[in-house]
Design a protein around this motif. Structure first.
Motif: not given
Length: 149
Positions: A9-11, A35-44, A68-74, A87-89
């Motif tokens: 998940a990325v904010g 440099w990146e947008f902050p976030g981290g791994k989803l837990e179970e 606010e969900p925005w986009r997904v990238a692999l 997600c936009k915050v």
């Protein structure tokens, strides 16, 4: 062999003046100093919004309101295949605290910090399109050594 993607998940935190938050990758992590947008791994069992709320509190000491969900990238990094859910915050409480030894910078286009993590580049392009920005979104030249493979 096909790798299973790591869900992250990325904010994209955006201030009223349009500036957005970038943080550096902390020591000890892959791509340290990028440099990146902050976030981290989803837990179970977590949703993207729940993971983002938890991660931003753990890493930055802030409490976000709506994400606010925005986009997904692999993104296929050498160390992992990563599914980034952006997600936009627009609203949060608390002062930024860099709890993992990272740095932060409020940026506008073109981004002045470097180097930019490869998974961040598409987001800068999406923001450029949304904002009608024409030009390079960031400087390609790295200022830190490439990550060890």
């Amino acid at each position: 062999m096909r790798r299973r993607p790591v869900d992250v998940a990325v904010g994209v935190l955006i201030k009223p003046n349009g500036y957005f938050l970038l943080t550096s990758r902390p020591p000890g992590k892959a791509y340290c100093g990028y440099w990146e947008f902050p976030g981290g791994k989803l837990e179970e069992g977590e949703t993207v919004q729940e993971a983002l709320r938890r991660e931003l509190h753990e890493e930055l000491g802030i409490l976000i309101e709506a994400a606010e969900p925005w986009r997904v990238a692999l993104v296929d990094y050498p160390h992992a295949l990563v599914k980034l859910s952006f997600c936009k915050v627009f609203s949060w409480t608390g002062d930024l605290q860099m709890r993992e030894g990272q740095s932060f910078s409020w940026q506008a286009l073109p981004v002045r910090v470097r180097p930019v993590l490869p998974g961040t580049v598409p987001v800068l392009r999406w923001l450029a399109v949304e904002r009608g920005f024409d030009g390079e979104t960031h400087d390609e030249a790295p200022t830190v050594s490439a990550p060890a493979q």
